[in-house]
Write an enzyme that holds these catalytic residues in place. Structure first.
Site, PDB file in Angstrom:
ATOM      1  N   GLU A 274       0.815  -1.209   0.000  1.00  0.00           N
ATOM      2  CA  GLU A 274       0.000   0.000   0.000  1.00  0.00           C
ATOM      3  C   GLU A 274       0.852   1.263   0.000  1.00  0.00           C
ATOM      4  O   GLU A 274       1.973   1.270   0.516  1.00  0.00           O
ATOM      5  CB  GLU A 274      -0.927  -0.010   1.219  1.00  0.00           C
ATOM      6  CG  GLU A 274      -1.985  -1.081   1.073  1.00  0.00           C
ATOM      7  CD  GLU A 274      -2.970  -1.172   2.227  1.00  0.00           C
ATOM      8  OE1 GLU A 274      -4.087  -1.652   2.005  1.00  0.00           O
ATOM      9  OE2 GLU A 274      -2.635  -0.765   3.352  1.00  0.00           O
TER      10      GLU A 274
ATOM     11  N   CYS B  74       3.354   8.575   0.725  1.00  0.00           N
ATOM     12  CA  CYS B  74       3.904   7.661   1.730  1.00  0.00           C
ATOM     13  C   CYS B  74       3.989   6.301   1.058  1.00  0.00           C
ATOM     14  O   CYS B  74       2.977   5.759   0.605  1.00  0.00           O
ATOM     15  CB  CYS B  74       2.970   7.640   2.935  1.00  0.00           C
ATOM     16  SG  CYS B  74       3.409   6.395   4.140  1.00  0.00           S
TER      17      CYS B  74
ATOM     18  N   CYS C 174       6.245  -7.002   7.184  1.00  0.00           N
ATOM     19  CA  CYS C 174       7.392  -6.540   7.980  1.00  0.00           C
ATOM     20  C   CYS C 174       7.642  -7.514   9.121  1.00  0.00           C
ATOM     21  O   CYS C 174       6.703  -7.951   9.788  1.00  0.00           O
ATOM     22  CB  CYS C 174       7.114  -5.148   8.549  1.00  0.00           C
ATOM     23  SG  CYS C 174       8.520  -4.470   9.454  1.00  0.00           S
TER      24      CYS C 174
ATOM     25  N   CYS D 262       6.420  -4.439  15.446  1.00  0.00           N
ATOM     26  CA  CYS D 262       6.050  -3.385  16.393  1.00  0.00           C
ATOM     27  C   CYS D 262       4.592  -3.639  16.811  1.00  0.00           C
ATOM     28  O   CYS D 262       3.742  -3.902  15.964  1.00  0.00           O
ATOM     29  CB  CYS D 262       6.187  -2.005  15.749  1.00  0.00           C
ATOM     30  SG  CYS D 262       7.854  -1.696  15.159  1.00  0.00           S
TER      31      CYS D 262
ATOM     32  N   CYS E 276       1.440  -1.748  15.261  1.00  0.00           N
ATOM     33  CA  CYS E 276       1.399  -1.531  13.810  1.00  0.00           C
ATOM     34  C   CYS E 276       0.770  -2.724  13.093  1.00  0.00           C
ATOM     35  O   CYS E 276       1.195  -3.868  13.291  1.00  0.00           O
ATOM     36  CB  CYS E 276       2.826  -1.307  13.316  1.00  0.00           C
ATOM     37  SG  CYS E 276       2.966  -1.335  11.525  1.00  0.00           S
TER      38      CYS E 276
ATOM     39  N   GLY F 125       6.855  -2.019   5.839  1.00  0.00           N
ATOM     40  CA  GLY F 125       8.236  -2.506   5.802  1.00  0.00           C
ATOM     41  C   GLY F 125       9.241  -1.603   6.492  1.00  0.00           C
ATOM     42  O   GLY F 125       8.956  -0.452   6.799  1.00  0.00           O
ATOM     43  N   GLU F 126      10.407  -2.176   6.762  1.00  0.00           N
ATOM     44  CA  GLU F 126      11.524  -1.434   7.359  1.00  0.00           C
ATOM     45  C   GLU F 126      12.522  -1.153   6.226  1.00  0.00           C
ATOM     46  O   GLU F 126      13.217  -2.075   5.750  1.00  0.00           O
ATOM     47  CB  GLU F 126      12.168  -2.277   8.472  1.00  0.00           C
ATOM     48  CG  GLU F 126      13.536  -1.818   8.934  1.00  0.00           C
ATOM     49  CD  GLU F 126      13.610  -0.346   9.349  1.00  0.00           C
ATOM     50  OE1 GLU F 126      12.839   0.080  10.204  1.00  0.00           O
ATOM     51  OE2 GLU F 126      14.461   0.377   8.789  1.00  0.00           O
TER      52      GLU F 126
ATOM     53  N   SER G 146      12.090   6.513   6.966  1.00  0.00           N
ATOM     54  CA  SER G 146      11.762   6.321   8.379  1.00  0.00           C
ATOM     55  C   SER G 146      12.170   4.906   8.803  1.00  0.00           C
ATOM     56  O   SER G 146      11.816   3.931   8.157  1.00  0.00           O
ATOM     57  CB  SER G 146      10.256   6.500   8.563  1.00  0.00           C
ATOM     58  OG  SER G 146       9.908   6.243   9.891  1.00  0.00           O
TER      59      SER G 146
ATOM     60  N   SER H 247      11.341   6.098  14.222  1.00  0.00           N
ATOM     61  CA  SER H 247      10.108   5.803  14.959  1.00  0.00           C
ATOM     62  C   SER H 247      10.535   5.536  16.392  1.00  0.00           C
ATOM     63  O   SER H 247      11.000   4.449  16.711  1.00  0.00           O
ATOM     64  CB  SER H 247       9.438   4.546  14.396  1.00  0.00           C
ATOM     65  OG  SER H 247       9.014   4.771  13.100  1.00  0.00           O
TER      66      SER H 247
ATOM     67  N   HIS I  47       8.863   6.596  19.775  1.00  0.00           N
ATOM     68  CA  HIS I  47       7.674   6.174  20.530  1.00  0.00           C
ATOM     69  C   HIS I  47       7.877   5.907  22.018  1.00  0.00           C
ATOM     70  O   HIS I  47       6.883   5.748  22.752  1.00  0.00           O
ATOM     71  CB  HIS I  47       6.975   4.964  19.893  1.00  0.00           C
ATOM     72  CG  HIS I  47       6.748   5.135  18.425  1.00  0.00           C
ATOM     73  ND1 HIS I  47       6.291   6.320  17.871  1.00  0.00           N
ATOM     74  CD2 HIS I  47       6.951   4.304  17.362  1.00  0.00           C
ATOM     75  CE1 HIS I  47       6.210   6.188  16.550  1.00  0.00           C
ATOM     76  NE2 HIS I  47       6.610   4.996  16.221  1.00  0.00           N
TER      77      HIS I  47
ATOM     78  N   ASN J  96      -3.987   5.568  15.786  1.00  0.00           N
ATOM     79  CA  ASN J  96      -5.222   5.004  15.250  1.00  0.00           C
ATOM     80  C   ASN J  96      -5.305   3.553  15.670  1.00  0.00           C
ATOM     81  O   ASN J  96      -4.409   2.775  15.361  1.00  0.00           O
ATOM     82  CB  ASN J  96      -5.204   5.062  13.732  1.00  0.00           C
ATOM     83  CG  ASN J  96      -4.977   6.465  13.302  1.00  0.00           C
ATOM     84  OD1 ASN J  96      -5.836   7.302  13.448  1.00  0.00           O
ATOM     85  ND2 ASN J  96      -3.775   6.726  12.831  1.00  0.00           N
TER      86      ASN J  96
ATOM     87  N   CYS K  50      -1.026   6.308   9.922  1.00  0.00           N
ATOM     88  CA  CYS K  50       0.198   5.663  10.402  1.00  0.00           C
ATOM     89  C   CYS K  50      -0.110   4.372  11.139  1.00  0.00           C
ATOM     90  O   CYS K  50      -0.948   4.347  12.027  1.00  0.00           O
ATOM     91  CB  CYS K  50       0.924   6.596  11.363  1.00  0.00           C
ATOM     92  SG  CYS K  50       1.749   7.892  10.504  1.00  0.00           S
TER      93      CYS K  50
HETATM   94  S1  SF4 Z   1       6.114   0.307  12.416  1.00  0.00           S
HETATM   95 FE1  SF4 Z   1       7.383  -0.011  10.594  1.00  0.00          FE
HETATM   96  S2  SF4 Z   1       9.056  -1.306  11.369  1.00  0.00           S
HETATM   97 FE2  SF4 Z   1       7.431  -1.462  12.880  1.00  0.00          FE
HETATM   98  S3  SF4 Z   1       6.271  -3.267  12.260  1.00  0.00           S
HETATM   99 FE3  SF4 Z   1       5.285  -1.471  11.310  1.00  0.00          FE
HETATM  100  S4  SF4 Z   1       6.166  -1.385   9.268  1.00  0.00           S
HETATM  101 FE4  SF4 Z   1       7.525  -2.687  10.512  1.00  0.00          FE
END
Ligand code: SF4
Length: 345
Positions: free
Chosen positions: A94, A107, A114, A118, A121, A165-166, A197, A220, A222, A296, A339
């Site tokens: 996406e 974005c 991923c 996290c 997410c 993804g990272e 990011s 990121s 947090h 969210n 996000c």
């Molecule tokens: S915030 Fe980014 S790094 Fe963390 S799980 Fe989601 S997509 Fe992966």
């Protein structure tokens, strides 16, 4: 047996020249094809109108472009547009177009799924299926730019790698994709308008410094202490805050590029005055700005956003300590484009 086609956009100009000569064509044709692929963003050989029909057919027999396609779009009541892209092997990722007063931001994603997991997410609940190729990264920018022009008659101004993804775990492809987006013989967009990011992979942040990249970096964050951060982001176990801050300083010393900390305020988790104090301490160590992001809720996890009272207190503490913090209201919530919400739903 049918010979497998070569993905033409994996070739350098030199490699393409050799291939074109093998087809019995003049070498200069390679430059024309390369221009169609990277400057004019042709997604089929048929579009290459200054090549003969015969050559276009030969190219089509030998190569594939493997362009991504828009599979689905959804427009939010706030103007945000989420796109689901289908890759040549049917995987889905996406991307989101976020129009604001003075920006048109894309974005984009760097991996299918991923592995970093996290907890807050939605993508983190899908394992990585594969890395995106440089041209799939490039294609997202091309397609979101077309959508921006179609809906808002404005081109993209900014690109953020904050989708699925990272990016630093797909390092080489992300850098190659950015090269095609920024190169003069590519889309020729400014690297200063691109932000990558990361969840914080210290070794790769240092590598960005060594490679003297021109784009900006966001972390990121947090949580500003290791225990809380590890609970939210398992990547912190192997990349603790001290390591990541050292790596960011290294990156900054080598590049001078902007660094941003992304901080989602979660109800009852990272919103106390002690959390704000820890954050101020971190900001004394690294020259970073802070984006405070509204959370969210996702189906997979039981986190909630901070209420307004906590948010105001937290931000005013930062301001009193001369830390620049901007509040980023989440966009596209109604279509799960905000996000942390991207999961091909
Ligand atoms: S915030 Fe980014 S790094 Fe963390 S799980 Fe989601 S997509 Fe992966």
């Amino acid at each position: 047996m049918e010979q497998q086609k070569i993905a033409i956009r994996t070739l350098t100009l030199e490699e393409l020249s050799a291939e074109i000569e093998n087809l019995g064509e003049k070498k200069f044709r390679a430059r024309q094809v390369y221009e169609w692929l990277w400057q004019k963003s042709a997604f089929s050989f048929d579009e290459m109108s200054n090549l003969s029909k015969e050559l276009r057919l030969k190219l089509d027999e030998r190569f594939s472009i493997n362009a991504i396609v828009v599979d689905l779009t959804q427009k939010s009541s706030d103007g945000t547009i989420k796109c689901r892209f289908k890759l040549f092997d049917e995987y889905l990722v996406e991307g989101v177009l976020i129009p604001s007063e003075n920006r048109m931001t894309a974005c984009i994603s760097s991996q299918v799924g991923c592995n970093l997991g996290c907890k807050f997410c939605a993508t983190g609940y899908m394992r990585t299926k594969r890395n995106l190729t440089p041209y799939e990264i490039y294609d997202q920018v091309v397609l979101l730019n077309r959508i921006a022009l179609e809906h808002y008659t404005l081109p993209l101004t900014n690109i953020v790698f904050m989708g699925m993804g990272e990016p630093l775990l797909n390092y080489a492809n992300v850098l190659k994709g950015i090269d095609r987006i920024t190169a003069e013989d590519g889309l020729h967009m400014s690297a200063k308008r691109i932000t990558v990011s990361t969840a914080g992979i210290a070794k790769m942040i240092r590598k960005l410094g060594d490679d003297a990249v021109k784009f900006n970096l966001a972390l990121s964050l947090h949580a500003a202490d290791d225990i809380k951060r590890s609970a939210l982001m398992p990547v912190n176990d192997a990349n603790n805050l001290e390591d990541v801050m050292d790596a960011l300083n290294y990156f900054y010393d080598k590049t001078g590029n902007k660094i941003t900390f992304e901080y989602i305020l979660f109800d009852g988790i990272n919103e106390s005055m002690e959390d704000a104090r820890n954050l101020v301490k971190l900001c004394r160590k690294v020259p970073a700005k802070i984006n405070i992001i509204e959370y969210n809720t996702i189906r997979e996890a039981d986190y909630h956003k901070s209420d307004e009272d906590h948010r105001e207190k937290f931000i005013s503490y930062l301001e009193h300590h001369d830390v620049v913090a901007k509040v980023r209201r989440s966009r596209g919530k109604d279509i799960a484009a905000a996000c942390g919400q991207l999961a091909n739903k």
